[in-house]
Write a protein that holds these residues in place. Structure first.
Motif, PDB file in Angstrom:
ATOM      1  N   LYS A   1       0.849  -1.184   0.000  1.00  0.00           N
ATOM      2  CA  LYS A   1       0.000   0.000   0.000  1.00  0.00           C
ATOM      3  C   LYS A   1       0.890   1.241   0.000  1.00  0.00           C
ATOM      4  O   LYS A   1       1.731   1.417   0.885  1.00  0.00           O
ATOM      5  N   SER A   2       0.706   2.092  -0.989  1.00  0.00           N
ATOM      6  CA  SER A   2       1.517   3.302  -1.049  1.00  0.00           C
ATOM      7  C   SER A   2       0.906   4.411  -0.220  1.00  0.00           C
ATOM      8  O   SER A   2      -0.311   4.432   0.021  1.00  0.00           O
ATOM      9  N   HIS A   3       1.716   5.312   0.252  1.00  0.00           N
ATOM     10  CA  HIS A   3       1.259   6.473   0.996  1.00  0.00           C
ATOM     11  C   HIS A   3       2.225   7.622   0.765  1.00  0.00           C
ATOM     12  O   HIS A   3       3.373   7.416   0.378  1.00  0.00           O
ATOM     13  N   THR A   4       1.763   8.829   1.005  1.00  0.00           N
ATOM     14  CA  THR A   4       2.618   9.987   0.795  1.00  0.00           C
ATOM     15  C   THR A   4       3.562  10.148   1.965  1.00  0.00           C
ATOM     16  O   THR A   4       3.250   9.774   3.105  1.00  0.00           O
ATOM     17  N   LYS A   5       4.690  10.739   1.696  1.00  0.00           N
ATOM     18  CA  LYS A   5       5.703  10.948   2.732  1.00  0.00           C
ATOM     19  C   LYS A   5       5.305  12.125   3.608  1.00  0.00           C
ATOM     20  O   LYS A   5       4.915  13.178   3.123  1.00  0.00           O
ATOM     21  N   GLU A   6       5.400  11.941   4.903  1.00  0.00           N
ATOM     22  CA  GLU A   6       5.100  13.010   5.866  1.00  0.00           C
ATOM     23  C   GLU A   6       6.358  13.849   6.051  1.00  0.00           C
ATOM     24  O   GLU A   6       7.441  13.333   6.252  1.00  0.00           O
ATOM     25  N   ASN A   7       6.203  15.171   5.976  1.00  0.00           N
ATOM     26  CA  ASN A   7       7.373  16.063   6.173  1.00  0.00           C
ATOM     27  C   ASN A   7       7.545  16.458   7.580  1.00  0.00           C
ATOM     28  O   ASN A   7       6.937  16.586   8.450  1.00  0.00           O
TER      29      ASN A   7
END
Length: 125
Positions: free
Chosen positions: A119-125
């Motif tokens: 499952k892909s997810h966006t990177k948290e900054n």
């Protein structure tokens, strides 16, 4: 003697690949270039070095150490275009695509398979 040649081949590949990666790290550390610009810069460097006949001896010396980095992809594209140009103008335009088709196809297929598994997810900054 055969084992010594294999070990020497690994050392040469590791050294050349490491030097290419070291140059990339220096560019990352001391410039404000984005990752995409650095990738394009190294790919274009592979193309230019191939055009001037510099990259081919490096590939013959280091093997995968020179062909695996992104500059090796530039080498592959330029080499395919130059070999295609010997056959005509149309082959000069399509030669690089034919030379890189297996690698690009593998990247797309395996990326799709990994996208199905994980499952892909966006990177948290």
């Amino acid at each position: 003697m055969e084992y010594l040649e294999i070990i020497l081949m690994f050392i040469k590949a590791f050294a050349v690949g490491g030097i290419i990666c070291m140059i990339a790290q220096i560019v990352i550390n001391f410039t404000e270039l984005t990752a995409g610009k650095i990738l394009v810069l190294f790919m274009l460097a592979g193309i230019v070095l191939t055009a001037f006949g510099i990259y081919q001896p490096l590939v013959e010396f280091a093997g995968a150490g020179a062909t695996v980095p992104i500059s090796g992809f530039g080498y592959l594209l330029a080499n395919g275009a130059m070999k295609g140009a010997e056959k005509g103008l149309f082959q000069a335009l399509t030669g690089s695509l034919a030379a890189a088709s297996a690698g690009v196809s593998a990247a797309v297929i395996f990326s799709f398979i990994m996208a199905l598994i994980f499952k892909s997810h966006t990177k948290e900054n």
